[in-house]
Design a protein around this motif. Structure first.
Motif, short mmCIF file in Angstrom:
data_model
loop_
_atom_site.label_atom_id
_atom_site.label_comp_id
_atom_site.label_asym_id
_atom_site.label_seq_id
_atom_site.Cartn_x
_atom_site.Cartn_y
_atom_site.Cartn_z
N THR A 31 -2.03 -0.97 -2.24
CA THR A 31 -2.57 -2.31 -2.01
C THR A 31 -4.05 -2.37 -2.36
O THR A 31 -4.54 -3.33 -2.97
N SER B 20 -5.63 -4.59 -5.35
CA SER B 20 -6.66 -5.58 -5.00
C SER B 20 -7.92 -5.35 -5.81
O SER B 20 -8.58 -6.30 -6.24
N GLU C 156 -6.79 -2.87 5.52
CA GLU C 156 -5.38 -2.76 5.22
C GLU C 156 -4.70 -1.79 6.19
O GLU C 156 -3.55 -2.02 6.60
#
Length: 210
Positions: A59, A63, A88
């Motif tokens: 992630t 990102s 996160e």
């Protein structure tokens, strides 16, 4: 030289971010290789399982691909990565909380932030600098210092036998190798910063060898 400026003035980070932002795949891969251990260690600090840590890392990197063109201060990237990873990881913990009623989020994250962001990033960048400086040493120095960093370090008589040098030469050669390490450009700024802020220069590894 302040701790904050040591991180933000790192020309290698600035060059990698700038090149990756311009589409250089090699620079992007170098950034991931450089900071993947930071993402992983942060996930470990939050006590994430391996699968959750992999999801967090994926992630964060996805990102970053999206936000890379928007980064105006390239040298601030390490802080962005650390902050994004923490956020996160907390999100994953909150989701996991639903299936772990015996744990509390406070207990899971109580020791996840032992130092502020600047201190944590400085320590990580210092380790990178030490590894880079170590690779610049002659092979004999690398071998000798590696032996001396063992826990516990072998006696000089053993080092003498393994290195094929007189026992009386181990100490002087060790001193010259450490001097070369201290003067490697990659490490010099951190040694100066350590002397200014603590009165005792060098990294933990160097102090162990001193």
């Amino acid at each position: 030289m302040s701790r904050r400026s040591v991180m933000r003035d790192d020309p290698e980070v600035i060059a990698l971010v700038t090149a990756a932002r311009d589409g250089d795949a090699g620079a992007w891969n170098a950034l991931v290789e450089r900071y993947a251990p930071l993402v992983w260690s942060t996930c470990r600090a939050y006590r994430l399982e391996a699968a959750d840590a992999e999801d967090v890392g994926q992630t964060v990197w996805l990102s970053l691909i999206e936000h890379l063109p928007k980064i105006r201060t390239p040298a601030a990237l390490p802080g962005w990565i650390l902050t994004s990873t923490r956020r996160e990881a907390l999100r994953v913990l909150r989701i996991g909380q639903r299936t772990r009623p015996d744990d509390t989020l406070g207990e899971l994250t109580a020791d996840a932030d032992p130092r502020d962001v600047d201190e944590e990033l400085l320590a990580y960048e210092r380790e990178i600098a030490l590894r880079a400086a170590f690779t610049e040493l002659p092979t004999r120095c690398q071998h000798l210092l590696s032996l001396l960093m063992q826990d516990p370090p072998p006696p000089y008589s053993v080092i003498s036998s393994r290195m094929g040098m007189p026992r009386g030469s181990v100490g002087p050669i060790r001193a010259r190798c450490l001097d070369r390490l201290r003067h490697c450009p990659a490490l010099a700024a951190f040694i100066e910063e350590g002397s200014d802020s603590t009165g005792g220069g060098g990294t933990r590894e160097q102090r162990n060898l001193a």
